[in-house]
Motif scaffolding. Sequence first.
Motif, mmCIF file in Angstrom:
data_model
loop_
_atom_site.group_PDB
_atom_site.id
_atom_site.type_symbol
_atom_site.label_atom_id
_atom_site.label_comp_id
_atom_site.label_asym_id
_atom_site.label_seq_id
_atom_site.Cartn_x
_atom_site.Cartn_y
_atom_site.Cartn_z
ATOM 1 N N THR A 1 0.838 -1.202 0.000
ATOM 2 C CA THR A 1 0.000 0.000 0.000
ATOM 3 C C THR A 1 0.875 1.256 0.000
ATOM 4 O O THR A 1 0.621 2.213 -0.738
ATOM 5 N N ASP B 1 -8.115 -3.884 -2.115
ATOM 6 C CA ASP B 1 -7.949 -4.589 -0.839
ATOM 7 C C ASP B 1 -9.045 -4.143 0.139
ATOM 8 O O ASP B 1 -9.148 -2.948 0.437
ATOM 9 N N GLN C 1 -9.122 -4.055 3.078
ATOM 10 C CA GLN C 1 -8.570 -3.301 4.203
ATOM 11 C C GLN C 1 -8.840 -1.799 4.046
ATOM 12 O O GLN C 1 -8.799 -1.045 5.000
ATOM 13 N N ASP D 1 -3.563 -1.318 -5.686
ATOM 14 C CA ASP D 1 -3.080 -1.948 -4.450
ATOM 15 C C ASP D 1 -3.919 -3.205 -4.229
ATOM 16 O O ASP D 1 -5.125 -3.195 -4.516
HETATM 17 MG MG LIG Z 1 -1.854 -2.996 2.119
#
Ligand SMILES: [Mg+2]
Length: 270
Positions: A16, A39, A41, A124
Motif C-alpha cells: 500500500t 484490498d 482493508q 493496491d
Molecule cells: Mg496494504
Amino acid sequence: MPLICFASPKGGVGKTTLAANVARELARAGREVVALDLDPQNALRLPFGVRLDDPAGFTALLRARPDWQRCLRGTPCGVGLLAHGACDLTAAMALAAAVSAEPELLTAPLRGLLSRPGLYVVADTMPGPSPLLAAALPLADLVVTVLLGDAGSVSLIPAVESGASYGAAAQERPGQPPPVRARFVYVLNQYDPRTRLGPPIADAVARHVGKRLLGRVYRDENVAEALAAQKLVADYAPGSKAAQDMAQVAAAVAMWLQPGQEAAAGGVAA
Ligand SMILES: [Mg+2]
Ligand SMILES: Nc1ncnc2c1ncn2[C@@H]1O[C@H](COP(=O)(O)OP(=O)(O)OP(=O)(O)O)[C@@H](O)[C@H]1O
C-alpha cells in the motif's frame, strides 16, 4: 492505459505504501494517475489524507455497475483515488464471491478506465491470491511484487514467477481467466544494510530476478511517520532516503512501461 498492480504473497511488506507513493511520483512527473484499491482493508486512501471515518468507495456499488468516473475522488497530489470503501467480513465475502462468479463486474469498468489514453492505473491488492487480483491480472501490464529482505521472501520468488502466488491462469483453457501477459518485477522494501542478513538477501534477490529488481527502498522511520500523519512520504519528508528510493522505483516503473525499454530500466546490481 497501463495497469500496474502492487502485490505480494506475504502481508505487511509495503504494497500500500509503495502503490500510493509511486502513484504520487508518476503524477508529479506529469502523468494522469488513478490509484485503485482492490484490498478490503481500504487502506490506500490513508496516505492520500481521506478521513478515517469516510466509508465511501467503489466496491459497495460494484454489483450495480456504477460509473467509476463518479466514484473517483480528487486528492491534493493530483492522483485520482478509487477507494475500496468500508467493508465488513460479510461484505468482503459477498464481493469476493460476486467477482469470482462474474469477473466482468470488475474487468468491464476497469477496461473502460484503461481505455483512456495516457492514464496510469496503480492498483493496491491484498496479500496473496484474491478474486479481485485474479480478475484484474489479465489486464495488468506490470506486476510489482514487494519483498522484504528476509530469507522467506527469496523462497517465495518461484511461486510468484509462476503466477501461482496470485492465482494467475498459466495457460488458456475454456472457463479459465485469460492468461497473464504482465511483466513481473520486484521491489525490495525496508532494506537495512546494517543487519547481517540485509546485504546477502538483497544480493540473492538480485541474482534471482536480475534487472527486474526495480530498486531497494531503505527502512526509514519517515515512512511509518508519514502514514501516521496521513501523508505521502515525499510530502511528509521531502529529501528523505525513502522518498528518494520511491522516486527511483516510480522512474523504473515508468521505464518498464516504455516498449522495448526493459534493458535500460533501473535494476540493482547484484
Ligand atoms: Mg496494504
Ligand atoms: N521502507 C519502509 N520503512 C519503514 N517502514 C515502512 C516501510 N515501508 C512500509 N513501512 C511500514 O510498514 C507497515 C506496512 O506497510 P503497508 O501497509 O504498506 O504494507 P502492506 O503490504 O500494504 O500490508 P497489507 O498486506 O496488510 O496490505 C506500515 O506501517 C508502513 O508505514
